[in-house]
Design a protein around this motif. Structure first.
Motif, PDB file in Angstrom:
ATOM      1  N   LEU A 157       0.719  -1.092  -0.112  1.00  0.00           N
ATOM      2  CA  LEU A 157       0.055   0.054  -0.094  1.00  0.00           C
ATOM      3  C   LEU A 157       0.965   1.242   0.083  1.00  0.00           C
ATOM      4  O   LEU A 157       0.475   2.252  -0.643  1.00  0.00           O
ATOM      5  CB  LEU A 157      -1.049   0.104   1.065  1.00  0.00           C
ATOM      6  N   MET A 159       2.071   1.795  -3.438  1.00  0.00           N
ATOM      7  CA  MET A 159       0.797   2.439  -4.250  1.00  0.00           C
ATOM      8  C   MET A 159       0.881   4.156  -3.919  1.00  0.00           C
ATOM      9  O   MET A 159       0.556   4.989  -4.861  1.00  0.00           O
ATOM     10  CB  MET A 159      -0.675   1.689  -3.916  1.00  0.00           C
ATOM     11  N   LEU A 185       5.004 -10.175  -5.649  1.00  0.00           N
ATOM     12  CA  LEU A 185       5.340 -11.347  -6.079  1.00  0.00           C
ATOM     13  C   LEU A 185       5.589 -12.279  -4.837  1.00  0.00           C
ATOM     14  O   LEU A 185       5.466 -13.333  -4.806  1.00  0.00           O
ATOM     15  CB  LEU A 185       6.685 -11.246  -6.929  1.00  0.00           C
ATOM     16  N   LYS A 245      -2.646  -7.840 -13.220  1.00  0.00           N
ATOM     17  CA  LYS A 245      -2.007  -6.654 -12.356  1.00  0.00           C
ATOM     18  C   LYS A 245      -0.583  -6.520 -12.851  1.00  0.00           C
ATOM     19  O   LYS A 245       0.040  -5.475 -13.013  1.00  0.00           O
ATOM     20  CB  LYS A 245      -2.254  -6.785 -10.949  1.00  0.00           C
TER      21      LYS A 245
HETATM   22  C1  HEM Z   1       0.447  -0.505  -9.957  1.00  0.00           C
HETATM   23  C2  HEM Z   1       0.659  -1.492  -9.195  1.00  0.00           C
HETATM   24  C3  HEM Z   1      -0.303  -2.121  -8.088  1.00  0.00           C
HETATM   25  C4  HEM Z   1      -1.112  -1.567  -7.426  1.00  0.00           C
HETATM   26  C5  HEM Z   1      -1.485   0.105  -7.393  1.00  0.00           C
HETATM   27  C6  HEM Z   1      -1.374  -2.593  -6.561  1.00  0.00           C
HETATM   28  C7  HEM Z   1      -2.647  -2.126  -5.469  1.00  0.00           C
HETATM   29  C8  HEM Z   1      -2.853  -3.109  -4.704  1.00  0.00           C
HETATM   30  C9  HEM Z   1      -3.989  -2.721  -3.505  1.00  0.00           C
HETATM   31  C10 HEM Z   1      -4.642  -1.404  -3.331  1.00  0.00           C
HETATM   32  C11 HEM Z   1      -4.186  -3.904  -2.964  1.00  0.00           C
HETATM   33  C12 HEM Z   1      -4.978  -3.908  -1.619  1.00  0.00           C
HETATM   34  C13 HEM Z   1      -6.496  -4.719  -2.227  1.00  0.00           C
HETATM   35  C14 HEM Z   1      -7.232  -5.021  -0.704  1.00  0.00           C
HETATM   36  O1  HEM Z   1      -6.952  -5.287   0.343  1.00  0.00           O
HETATM   37  O2  HEM Z   1      -8.605  -5.254  -1.002  1.00  0.00           O
HETATM   38  C15 HEM Z   1      -3.435  -4.948  -3.387  1.00  0.00           C
HETATM   39  C16 HEM Z   1      -3.403  -6.275  -2.990  1.00  0.00           C
HETATM   40  C17 HEM Z   1      -2.643  -7.050  -3.619  1.00  0.00           C
HETATM   41  N1  HEM Z   1      -1.713  -7.257  -4.619  1.00  0.00           N
HETATM   42 FE1  HEM Z   1      -1.261  -5.291  -5.617  1.00  0.00          FE
HETATM   43  N2  HEM Z   1      -1.077  -3.635  -6.777  1.00  0.00           N
HETATM   44  C18 HEM Z   1      -0.127  -3.549  -7.762  1.00  0.00           C
HETATM   45  C19 HEM Z   1       0.823  -4.467  -8.299  1.00  0.00           C
HETATM   46  C20 HEM Z   1       0.797  -5.846  -8.037  1.00  0.00           C
HETATM   47  C21 HEM Z   1       1.426  -6.870  -8.616  1.00  0.00           C
HETATM   48  C22 HEM Z   1       2.355  -6.719  -9.792  1.00  0.00           C
HETATM   49  C23 HEM Z   1       1.347  -8.073  -7.854  1.00  0.00           C
HETATM   50  C24 HEM Z   1       1.767  -9.450  -8.149  1.00  0.00           C
HETATM   51  C25 HEM Z   1       2.763  -9.746  -8.880  1.00  0.00           C
HETATM   52  C26 HEM Z   1       0.511  -7.818  -6.814  1.00  0.00           C
HETATM   53  C27 HEM Z   1      -0.234  -8.573  -5.902  1.00  0.00           C
HETATM   54  C28 HEM Z   1      -1.264  -8.311  -4.896  1.00  0.00           C
HETATM   55  C29 HEM Z   1      -1.560  -9.393  -3.980  1.00  0.00           C
HETATM   56  C30 HEM Z   1      -1.099 -10.818  -3.928  1.00  0.00           C
HETATM   57  C31 HEM Z   1      -2.576  -8.683  -3.235  1.00  0.00           C
HETATM   58  C32 HEM Z   1      -3.348  -9.285  -2.104  1.00  0.00           C
HETATM   59  C33 HEM Z   1      -2.715  -8.826  -0.665  1.00  0.00           C
HETATM   60  C34 HEM Z   1      -3.530  -9.389   0.258  1.00  0.00           C
HETATM   61  O3  HEM Z   1      -4.639  -8.817   0.595  1.00  0.00           O
HETATM   62  O4  HEM Z   1      -3.261 -10.455   1.105  1.00  0.00           O
HETATM   63  N3  HEM Z   1       0.076  -6.282  -7.073  1.00  0.00           N
HETATM   64  N4  HEM Z   1      -2.740  -4.411  -4.407  1.00  0.00           N
END
Ligand code: HEM
Length: 116
Positions: free
Chosen positions: A13, A16, A51, A73
């Motif tokens: 976060l 982000m 990752l 994503k």
């Molecule tokens: C600009 C790039 C990215 C942004 C802005 C972003 C944003 C976010 C946000 C806001 C969440 C929280 C969602 C929630 O809890 O409801 C999240 C969760 C997650 N993101 Fe990303 N993400 C990005 C890139 C990535 C990439 C490249 C990956 C994997 C290779 C990734 C994997 C994950 C995973 C696995 C979660 C779940 C975490 C959990 O709640 O246990 N994200 N992402």
């Protein structure tokens, strides 16, 4: 294990926030400014934390991630990093770059939150 996941989500976060902050700095710098390196730092942090979160999924009972959503994503992030890297050595960033990168970040936030 749950603490490690929460720590990674915390950093994810902040990554982000770094990307949104970079969008604002780039907008403030205006036309004629070079690409802000914050794009690469933020994108790198998102890549590493995302990752590791994915890698921990099989041994984590708390959550189960959607691999298609994560794949998209990842693709969006590769485009962000690729565009930022591509214009890094140029003296000025084109005017369309900042809104495009910002829009892609918002797209990934939307995918993360609304695609369950
Ligand atoms: C600009 C790039 C990215 C942004 C802005 C972003 C944003 C976010 C946000 C806001 C969440 C929280 C969602 C929630 O809890 O409801 C999240 C969760 C997650 N993101 Fe990303 N993400 C990005 C890139 C990535 C990439 C490249 C990956 C994997 C290779 C990734 C994997 C994950 C995973 C696995 C979660 C779940 C975490 C959990 O709640 O246990 N994200 N992402």
């Amino acid at each position: 294990m749950e603490f490690v996941r929460l720590l990674l989500v915390f950093l994810h976060l902040l990554g982000m926030a770094m990307l949104i902050g970079t969008f604002m700095l780039q907008a403030k710098a205006g036309a004629g400014a070079p690409v802000n390196k914050g794009w690469l730092h933020g994108a790198g942090l998102q890549l590493i934390t995302g990752l590791i979160l994915m890698g921990l999924d099989p041994i984590n009972d708390e959550v189960e991630y959607n691999p298609i959503k994560i794949g998209i994503k990842l693709l969006v992030l590769v485009v962000i990093g690729g565009l930022a890297l591509g214009f890094l050595r140029k003296p000025t960033a084109p005017s369309w770059l900042n809104p495009t990168l910002g829009g892609l970040v918002v797209l990934n936030v939307g995918l993360a939150v609304f695609w369950t």
